[in-house]
Design an enzyme around this catalytic site. Structure first.
Site, PDB file in Angstrom:
ATOM      1  N   ASP A 140      -7.028 -18.725  16.848  1.00  0.00           N
ATOM      2  CA  ASP A 140      -5.892 -18.607  18.433  1.00  0.00           C
ATOM      3  C   ASP A 140      -6.369 -17.493  18.269  1.00  0.00           C
ATOM      4  OD1 ASP A 140      -4.066 -19.947  20.139  1.00  0.00           O
ATOM      5  OD2 ASP A 140      -2.982 -18.643  19.098  1.00  0.00           O
ATOM      6  N   SER A 141      -6.521 -17.100  20.164  1.00  0.00           N
ATOM      7  CA  SER A 141      -5.567 -16.040  20.437  1.00  0.00           C
ATOM      8  C   SER A 141      -4.824 -14.981  19.687  1.00  0.00           C
ATOM      9  CB  SER A 141      -6.082 -16.582  22.401  1.00  0.00           C
ATOM     10  OG  SER A 141      -3.986 -16.973  22.631  1.00  0.00           O
ATOM     11  N   CYS A 175      -6.705 -23.512  19.632  1.00  0.00           N
ATOM     12  CA  CYS A 175      -6.927 -22.624  21.300  1.00  0.00           C
ATOM     13  C   CYS A 175      -7.369 -23.712  22.385  1.00  0.00           C
ATOM     14  CB  CYS A 175      -7.261 -21.336  21.092  1.00  0.00           C
ATOM     15  SG  CYS A 175      -6.949 -20.274  22.698  1.00  0.00           S
ATOM     16  N   ASN A 176      -6.320 -24.204  23.288  1.00  0.00           N
ATOM     17  CA  ASN A 176      -7.030 -24.643  24.314  1.00  0.00           C
ATOM     18  C   ASN A 176      -8.750 -23.860  24.978  1.00  0.00           C
ATOM     19  OD1 ASN A 176      -5.455 -27.097  24.227  1.00  0.00           O
ATOM     20  ND2 ASN A 176      -4.067 -25.784  24.313  1.00  0.00           N
ATOM     21  N   THR A 177      -7.823 -22.364  25.598  1.00  0.00           N
ATOM     22  CA  THR A 177      -8.624 -21.884  26.600  1.00  0.00           C
ATOM     23  C   THR A 177     -10.062 -21.535  25.704  1.00  0.00           C
ATOM     24  OG1 THR A 177      -6.337 -20.704  26.905  1.00  0.00           O
ATOM     25  CG2 THR A 177      -8.809 -19.668  27.977  1.00  0.00           C
ATOM     26  N   CYS A 197      -1.769 -26.427  25.802  1.00  0.00           N
ATOM     27  CA  CYS A 197      -2.114 -24.602  25.637  1.00  0.00           C
ATOM     28  C   CYS A 197      -0.644 -24.779  24.781  1.00  0.00           C
ATOM     29  CB  CYS A 197      -1.414 -23.942  26.722  1.00  0.00           C
ATOM     30  SG  CYS A 197      -1.097 -22.117  25.904  1.00  0.00           S
ATOM     31  N   THR A 198      -1.423 -24.537  23.280  1.00  0.00           N
ATOM     32  CA  THR A 198      -0.707 -24.489  22.250  1.00  0.00           C
ATOM     33  C   THR A 198       0.783 -23.738  21.770  1.00  0.00           C
ATOM     34  OG1 THR A 198      -1.802 -22.360  21.417  1.00  0.00           O
ATOM     35  CG2 THR A 198      -2.580 -24.420  20.696  1.00  0.00           C
ATOM     36  N   HIS A 199       0.826 -22.462  22.873  1.00  0.00           N
ATOM     37  CA  HIS A 199       2.548 -22.127  23.379  1.00  0.00           C
ATOM     38  C   HIS A 199       3.791 -23.087  23.989  1.00  0.00           C
ATOM     39  CE1 HIS A 199       0.615 -18.437  22.608  1.00  0.00           C
ATOM     40  NE2 HIS A 199       1.143 -17.027  22.416  1.00  0.00           N
ATOM     41  N   TYR A 251      -5.721 -14.909  25.827  1.00  0.00           N
ATOM     42  CA  TYR A 251      -6.958 -15.271  26.387  1.00  0.00           C
ATOM     43  C   TYR A 251      -7.216 -15.929  28.037  1.00  0.00           C
ATOM     44  CZ  TYR A 251      -9.471 -14.144  21.831  1.00  0.00           C
ATOM     45  OH  TYR A 251      -9.606 -13.507  21.512  1.00  0.00           O
ATOM     46  N   GLY A 252      -6.111 -16.487  28.823  1.00  0.00           N
ATOM     47  CA  GLY A 252      -5.521 -17.419  29.268  1.00  0.00           C
ATOM     48  C   GLY A 252      -6.119 -16.565  31.196  1.00  0.00           C
ATOM     49  N   GLU A 298       6.279 -15.914  24.493  1.00  0.00           N
ATOM     50  CA  GLU A 298       5.885 -14.415  23.411  1.00  0.00           C
ATOM     51  C   GLU A 298       6.971 -14.314  23.102  1.00  0.00           C
ATOM     52  OE1 GLU A 298       1.950 -13.107  22.799  1.00  0.00           O
ATOM     53  OE2 GLU A 298       1.404 -15.179  22.412  1.00  0.00           O
TER      54      GLU A 298
HETATM   55  N1  DGL Z   1      -3.602 -20.686  23.039  1.00  0.00           N
HETATM   56  C1  DGL Z   1      -3.893 -20.536  24.160  1.00  0.00           C
HETATM   57  C2  DGL Z   1      -4.300 -21.765  24.359  1.00  0.00           C
HETATM   58  O1  DGL Z   1      -4.019 -22.586  23.851  1.00  0.00           O
HETATM   59  C3  DGL Z   1      -3.136 -20.013  24.638  1.00  0.00           C
HETATM   60  C4  DGL Z   1      -2.832 -18.401  24.890  1.00  0.00           C
HETATM   61  C5  DGL Z   1      -3.278 -17.116  25.327  1.00  0.00           C
HETATM   62  O2  DGL Z   1      -3.825 -17.742  27.196  1.00  0.00           O
HETATM   63  O3  DGL Z   1      -3.975 -16.946  25.099  1.00  0.00           O
HETATM   64  O4  DGL Z   1      -4.671 -21.830  25.455  1.00  0.00           O
END
Ligand code: DGL
Length: 282
Positions: free
Chosen positions: A19-20, A82-84, A201-203, A51-52, A167
């Protein structure tokens, strides 16, 4: 005399989870609970998160570096939790890079398995996707959902500030209320009869109490951790050639490109318990 050498047996190795940053821990938590016997190596690119809001090519470059790193640690299977990264890098890695760098290894994302089950939840055939700007811009959810369920209307809303809220531990306060309400109103203004909202998004699952507060009654709010875990279980059942390459013993290792102490201190929130991490450079 002809000496026949035995075919070399590759050592079994852990499943790599990338993940990011911290978000993939919400997915790993569910994977570990569904498939506890395997070993896992988690890598968070905290030094370069989020990363988003980054460009397509940057997300692709960073994700490819992480995948190569996990391959170098012998992981034969890497999950982009990570979705992104799944939206912006997975297809290129699978089609362009994998055949050259490690044709027998596999990289799986988390968008397709989620899209595959979304039709089981919606009755109005209208779903809402909440994600990072990168995920929303890629339209990956729209494409993947329409591959399975062409009749479903997909409405998206990018919520970049939510990652910062999570975060910073701002999960249930006036700030979280303000930014969550704002985005939920924007989403439902697009289609009032959305009956299923996916936290893409995993957050975001960590904000789910606040999200539920601003979700109309009767609407389901889906987190993808369990969906991804069930899909991985099914994948390993169908792919014995991969399953036999995975080590078992219940070991979990956590790597971060950021500060290891800071990473450890946040694992309680994202992973459910505090774990030690090691700093690495990609
Ligand atoms: N983990 C990223 C996701 O699921 C989100 C966090 C990021 O922007 O890095 O898209």
């Amino acid at each position: 005399m002809l000496i026949m050498s035995k075919p070399s047996k590759k050592k079994r190795a852990p499943i790599g989870v990338f993940d990011s940053g911290y978000g993939g821990l919400t997915v790993l938590r569910e994977i570990v609970s569904t498939l506890p016997d395997y070993d896992y190596l988690y890598l968070g690119d905290n030094a370069r998160a989020p990363y988003g809001t980054r460009s397509f090519s940057t997300i692709y470059d960073y994700t490819l570096q992480a995948v190569k790193y996990l391959f170098e640690q012998n992981c034969p299977l890497v999950i982009l939790a990570c979705n992104t990264a799944s939206a912006r890098a997975l297809r290129n890695i699978q089609q362009k890079d994998l055949p050259n760098i490690a044709p027998d290894n596999r990289v799986l994302g988390i968008i397709r398995p989620t899209a595959e089950v979304i039709g089981d939840y919606t009755k109005t055939d209208k779903v809402g996707i909440l994600g990072t700007p990168g995920t929303v811009k890629s339209e990956s959810y729209i494409i993947e959902i329409h591959n399975q369920f062409p009749e479903i209307e997909v409405h998206q809303e990018a919520c970049p500030i939510w990652v910062s809220l999570v975060e910073n531990g701002e999960l249930k306060n006036a700030g979280a209320d303000y930014f969550v309400q704002d985005k939920m109103e924007d989403l439902f203004a697009k289609a009032a009869d959305i009956d299923t909202v996916l936290l893409g998004c995993t957050h975001y699952p960590l904000l789910s109490d606040t999200i539920e507060k601003y979700t109309p009654k009767g609407v389901s709010v889906l987190s993808q951790g369990k969906i991804v875990a069930d899909s991985l279980k099914d994948y390993l059942r169908r792919h014995e050639e991969m399953e036999i390459r995975l080590s078992k013993g219940g070991k979990r290792k956590f790597l971060t490109t950021g500060n290891a102490e800071e990473f450890s201190s946040k694992t309680k929130v994202f992973y459910g318990r505090k774990v030690k991490a090691k700093k690495v450079d990609l």
